[in-house]
Design a protein around this motif. Structure first.
Motif: not given
Length: 310
Positions: A229-244, A202-207
Motif C-alpha cells: 500500500e502506498i502511504v505518504g509516498g512510501s510503501l507499506q507491506l500488506l501481504s507476502s506469499e512465501k516463495g514456492t 503491477s498496479p492495484m488499488e492504492q498500491g
C-alpha cells in the motif's frame, strides 16, 4: 488489509539486496511508471538504512540525482555510503560538468552514455580501484535510456564487465529498472533470462504488487508475490506469499547409448586387438601404414545400367 508490523522491511527486496554478485531486473509498464518511482525510492531506502555497511552507487539516467538525494535526506542518517554516477545532466558531453562532492556525497559525471566503456569507466572511478573494501550495490534507475543507444546484448555485456572488473571478495550487486516497452519480448526475455532475479511491478488499488522469480545457485528457482500500500509516498507491506519452488535443475549426467540393450555393443580389450589385427581386402602393409591400393590409370568401361530396359 491490515498493515503488517514490518515497517520499511520488504522480505523479497531484502533478498535482492543481500544477494552479493547477483543481477536483478525490475520490470514495469506505462500504468506503473509512478509506482516504479516509488519502488525505486523504497529500494534506495532499504539500501540506505540497512544495518550492513555497504557502498551504494546510483547511476541516474532518467532523473536528476538531486531528486534522489533530497528524498534520502528526509530519512535521516544513513549507514551506507552513497555515490552518484550522473548520466542525466550531460549524457553526451556537450557541457563541462565536472565531478563534485556535496554534503559528503560524491558525484561523478558520465559524459558519454552512448559508450558502454565510458559508463564502466565512470562507475569504476566512482567505486575506486579494485578490490572493493565492502559490499557494493550498483542501481540503474532506467535501463530503457541505455537501450536508446545500445542493444540488449551490449547492456548485458556491460553489466558483466562491471562485475568482472571488481571480481574478488566483494562482487558488485547490479539492480536495474526497465520499461516493458523498451524492447520486444525476445530481447527482453534474453535480459531477464540471464538475470538472477526478475521482479515485475503491477498496479492495484492504492498500491502495487511485486511478483518475483529468484534463481539460486543450487539450481532452485523460487517465485513469490508481495502486495504493498502506498502511504505518504512510501510503501507499506500488506501481504507476502512465501516463495514456492517452481523448478529445480538436475545435474546432467552423460547418457550411455548402450545401456539396457539386449545385445552387447562394447568390445573387450581382446576383441579390440583382434579387430585391429584384421587386414581388409585390397589393403597391404607399407612402412607400417595400411593404405588402399588404387590404380588411377584403369578405366571402368562397364555400364552398370546396361542391363536395364528403359
Amino acid at each position: 488489509h491490515n498493515v503488517l508490523d514490518v515497517a520499511s522491511q520488504h522480505p523479497m527486496w531484502k533478498s535482492v539486496i543481500e544477494a552479493e554478485g547477483s543481477t536483478s531486473v525490475f520490470q514495469y509498464d506505462t500504468l506503473t511508471t509512478q509506482h516504479q518511482i516509488v519502488a525505486l525510492r523504497e529500494l534506495l531506502n532499504q539500501c540506505w538504512q540497512d544495518a550492513t555497511s555497504r557502498t551504494l552507487c546510483l547511476v541516474s539516467l532518467a532523473k536528476d540525482p538531486s531528486s534522489y538525494t533530497a528524498h534520502l535526506q528526509k530519512r535521516g542518517d544513513a549507514r551506507s555510503e552513497l555515490v552518484h554516477v550522473d548520466g542525466y545532466n550531460n549524457p553526451l558531453g556537450w557541457e563541462n560538468h565536472p565531478n563534485e562532492s556535496k554534503d559528503g556525497r560524491r558525484s561523478f559525471c558520465c559524459t558519454n552514455i552512448a559508450s558502454t566503456n565510458s559508463i564502466v569507466e565512470t562507475i569504476s572511478l566512482a567505486l575506486g580501484s579494485p578490490p572493493l573494501k565492502n559490499r557494493t550495490i550498483v542501481i540503474f534507475d532506467s535501463l530503457k535510456v541505455l537501450l536508446l543507444h545500445h542493444t540488449i546484448k551490449d547492456v548485458w555485456q556491460m553489466i558483466r564487465k562491471i562485475q568482472t572488473k571488481f571480481s574478488g571478495d566483494h562482487v558488485p550487486t547490479i539492480i536495474g529498472f526497465i520499461h516493458r516497452d523498451a524492447g520486444d519480448d525476445l530481447n527482453l526475455g534474453s535480459l531477464t533470462y540471464n538475470a538472477t532475479s526478475v521482479l515485475s511491478i503491477s498496479p492495484m488499488e492504492q498500491g502495487l504488487t511485486c511478483k518475483s522469480i529468484m534463481k539460486h545457485r543450487n539450481g532452485k528457482i523460487i517465485q513469490g508475490e508481495e502486495m504493498y500500500e502506498i502511504v505518504g509516498g512510501s510503501l507499506q507491506l500488506l501481504s507476502s506469499e512465501k516463495g514456492t519452488k517452481i523448478h529445480r535443475t538436475e545435474e546432467k549426467k552423460k547418457s550411455d547409448p548402450t545401456r539396457n540393450l539386449t545385445f552387447e555393443l562394447n568390445l573387450t580389450e581382446e576383441e579390440k586387438l583382434a579387430k585391429d589385427s584384421v587386414k581388409l581386402p585390397y589393403m597391404h602393409h607399407q612402412h607400417g601404414d595400411d593404405q588402399v591400393e588404387v590404380n588411377e590409370e584403369e578405366e571402368d568401361d562397364e555400364d552398370l545400367d546396361d542391363d536395364l530396359d528403359i
